[in-house]
Design a protein around this motif. Structure first.
Motif, short mmCIF file in Angstrom:
data_model
loop_
_atom_site.label_atom_id
_atom_site.label_comp_id
_atom_site.label_asym_id
_atom_site.label_seq_id
_atom_site.Cartn_x
_atom_site.Cartn_y
_atom_site.Cartn_z
N LEU A 165 0.34 -11.46 1.74
CA LEU A 165 0.92 -10.71 0.61
C LEU A 165 0.09 -10.91 -0.66
CD1 LEU A 165 4.66 -11.67 1.18
CD2 LEU A 165 3.54 -9.53 1.80
N SER A 166 0.27 -9.99 -1.62
CA SER A 166 -0.41 -10.14 -2.91
C SER A 166 0.27 -11.26 -3.70
CB SER A 166 -0.32 -8.84 -3.69
OG SER A 166 1.01 -8.66 -4.16
N GLY A 167 -0.37 -11.68 -4.78
CA GLY A 167 0.18 -12.76 -5.59
C GLY A 167 1.60 -12.49 -6.07
N GLY A 168 1.81 -11.26 -6.59
CA GLY A 168 3.13 -10.90 -7.09
C GLY A 168 4.17 -10.88 -5.98
N GLN A 169 3.75 -10.36 -4.82
CA GLN A 169 4.67 -10.33 -3.67
C GLN A 169 4.98 -11.76 -3.21
OE1 GLN A 169 2.27 -7.80 -1.18
NE2 GLN A 169 3.73 -6.11 -1.34
N GLN A 170 3.95 -12.60 -3.21
CA GLN A 170 4.17 -13.99 -2.80
C GLN A 170 5.20 -14.67 -3.72
OE1 GLN A 170 0.71 -16.45 -2.25
NE2 GLN A 170 -0.35 -14.91 -1.03
N ALA A 194 0.90 -16.87 -13.24
CA ALA A 194 -0.26 -16.57 -12.39
C ALA A 194 -0.29 -15.09 -11.98
CB ALA A 194 -0.25 -17.46 -11.15
N LEU A 195 0.56 -14.27 -12.61
CA LEU A 195 0.69 -12.88 -12.15
C LEU A 195 0.18 -11.87 -13.17
CD1 LEU A 195 4.29 -13.08 -10.65
CD2 LEU A 195 2.10 -13.62 -9.58
N ASP A 196 -0.14 -10.69 -12.67
CA ASP A 196 -0.58 -9.62 -13.58
C ASP A 196 0.65 -8.97 -14.24
OD1 ASP A 196 0.41 -7.28 -12.09
OD2 ASP A 196 -1.03 -7.93 -10.58
N PRO A 197 0.42 -8.15 -15.27
CA PRO A 197 1.56 -7.59 -16.03
C PRO A 197 2.55 -6.80 -15.19
CG PRO A 197 -0.49 -7.24 -17.21
CD PRO A 197 -0.86 -7.81 -15.88
#
Lengths: 268, 298
Positions: A165-170, A194-197
């Motif tokens: 999964l992507s960082g946000g999904q994780q 650690a996530l994007d906007p």
């Protein structure tokens, strides 16, 4: 998966009963001899989001790690004082630390899914150990993933490794994992740092839904985030609570000079 | 003007000397590093050259010709290969659970104060001459009950315990603290956290340790001289019975023999052993690389 298909988009369990409130009283926390939290009294009102802000190293993380007794897992760390869940002191010798952590969940700064496990197994890790049976487990995992807003993205690949999964999904997976234990309070330690906007926004939206069920404390570095998500905001400096109040007040009419300097960006 | 710039950029005697020293040191360090490779290559090469003529299917699948070292041609070292495998397997079965438990204690349960003496003991154990381990086991088991497979395996287990513990411990330390936090925060008990999160994360590394330990144990000779030094043409499988023939002792026995045909067999057995150990070490490295990659994804 037929059972899963059948119950469509049913909203996850409505608030059955109000979440408890948390009262921190005279909390002091140490790493070896160094005192990082120096006597804090703070209330986390039921079903509200309380943001904890302050400069790096002010003891925010240490303080919330005392609320689920995670602080004591670090070698040489200890704490004093009381933390009341409604009226029960979680540091009472009669209280089981495992029970405390099941009632008070936590989401960490960096997404930390268990790397050797699938998406499903990550969410199931908590309930499995409390003896939730197979049929119920599936439902529990689905509910948790739905509450974390992740179900539609992962429902057809639950057996894939969580690290795909992507960082946000994780991070939402980690929220689902915490929710699957059905905690009454959730502590978030800079969950978006650690996530994007876009991923950050999704998590902030989640908080609004979640607070109907749980009491939330969120440590954040980001004052805009505190302003967006929190009902109340607490400002910590050097291990002490400087000021706490409705978020609006803290950001517009703080009583303490130091709070004003911090929220207006004079230091930090 | 041009002259001044030239003076700054042209190396003076001091700089030239420093450059020479630099080149010299670099060359010696490089040479030393190559020498290490050369030593290995020469050793493996000479064993291969001498032993290759012996290698054949029958050398690997037949027991020694004749009952003792009488200079008969033909036959093989099958019983010693089986014997070595058996001794090493039993030794690993003894050392592995204990080594993993010690590593868990050191990384997950001990405080710095309690870990220090344990770690020191393991370091000393690792540095202990294996002949001393052999003589200790000789006094403990062999003097009273005679040589046996179990005595030999026990001695090998003592030798590889620090190897398994050390590699396991290093792998456990590679598992990020975040994961332990996550498990604790879910109300998963300490022991369950270790068995369901930490150990699976480190499994590849533990396997590496086991393979390294296997390779180490397979080549150990000193303890075997005192606990299982037998040359025989029979295959022995009962570890609790008598001494068990094994490759290192075969190499030793053949090389001590007066017959050239048996010297050749010593080379052949040495080649078999060295190949087994090299394969073991390379497997361990591959496993380790895989493990690092997996944890590196985090």
């Amino acid at each position: 998966m037929p059972g899963v298909q059948a119950d469509k988009k049913q909203p996850p369990a409505a608030p059955s009963r109000p979440a408890p409130s948390v009262h921190v009283r005279g909390l002091r926390a140490f790493y070896g001899r160094a005192e990082r939290v120096k006597g804090i009294d703070l209330d986390l009102p039921a079903n509200e989001v309380t943001a904890i802000i302050g400069p790096s190293g002010c003891g925010k993380s240490t303080m919330i790690r005392c609320i689920n007794r995670l602080h004591e897992e670090i070698a040489g760390a200890r704490s004093e004082g009381r933390v009341l869940l409604d009226s029960v002191n979680i540091y009472d010798p009669a209280v089981d630390v495992i029970a405390v952590r099941r009632a008070i969940g936590m989401v960490f700064q960096r997404p930390n899914p268990f790397p050797a496990m699938s998406i499903f197994d990550n969410v199931a890790a908590g309930p499995r150990l409390s003896g939730v049976r197979r049929e119920r487990l599936r439902q529990r995992v689905q509910d948790a993933l739905e509450s974390a807003g992740l179900w539609h993205e992962v429902h057809d690949r639950l057996s894939q490794p969580a690290l795909a999964l992507s960082g946000g999904q994780q991070q939402r997976l980690c929220i689902a994992r915490a929710l699957a234990v059905e905690p009454e309070v959730i502590l978030m330690d800079e969950p978006c740092s650690a996530l994007d906007p876009t991923a950050t926004l999704r998590i902030e939206e989640l908080l609004d839904d979640l607070k109907s069920r749980v009491t939330i404390a969120i440590v954040t570095h980001n004052m805009q985030q505190a302003a967006r998500v929190a009902d109340r905001t607490a400002f910590l400096l050097d291990g002490e609570l400087i000021e706490v109040g409705p978020t609006q007040e803290i950001f517009t009419t703080p009583r303490d000079r130091r709070t004003e300097d911090y929220v207006t960006g004079k230091f930090g | 003007m041009a002259n001044q710039v030239g003076a700054v950029l042209t190396p003076g005697p001091g700089l030239r000397r420093r450059r020479r020293t630099d080149r010299l040191m670099r060359a010696s360090a490089t040479a030393a590093a190559m020498l290490a490779v050369a030593i290995l290559a020469i050793m493996v090469g000479s064993v291969a050259v001498h032993g290759a003529s012996q290698l054949s299917i029958s050398f690997l699948t037949e027991n020694p010709a004749g009952g003792s070292l009488v200079g008969l041609a033909g036959g093989g070292i099958a019983n010693a290969i089986i014997g070595s495998a058996l001794l090493v397997a039993v030794a690993t079965a003894m050392a592995l659970p204990m080594g993993v438990l010690i590593a868990i204690y050191l990384t997950e349960l001990s405080t710095p104060r309690t870990a220090r003496p344990v770690r020191l003991a393991l370091d000393l154990l690792n540095g202990l001459p294996t002949i001393v381990t052999g003589i200790f086991v000789f006094g403990l088991l062999v003097a009273s009950h005679g040589q046996s497979g179990i005595a030999a395996s026990f001695a090998l287990a003592v030798v590889i315990l620090p190897v398994i513990t050390r590699t396991t411990q290093e792998m456990l330390l590679l598992v990020p603290r975040d994961l332990r936090d996550a498990a604790h925060a879910l109300g998963i008990s300490r022991w369950r956290t270790i068995t369901s999160v930490v150990l699976p994360g480190a499994l590849g590394g533990i396997l590496t340790g086991v393979v390294l330990a296997l390779a180490r144990a397979a080549g150990e000779t000193a303890p075997l001289l005192l606990t299982s030094s037998i040359f025989s043409s029979h295959t022995t499988l009962n570890v609790f019975g008598a001494a068990i023939p094994n490759i290192p002792i075969d190499i030793f026995s053949y090389s001590e023999s007066p017959f050239p045909v048996e010297h050749a067999k010593a080379w052949g057995a040495a080649l078999v052993l060295i190949v087994l150990i090299l394969v073991g070490n390379l497997t361990a490295r591959a496993l380790l690389a895989r493990q690092r990659r997996r944890l590196g994804v985090l």
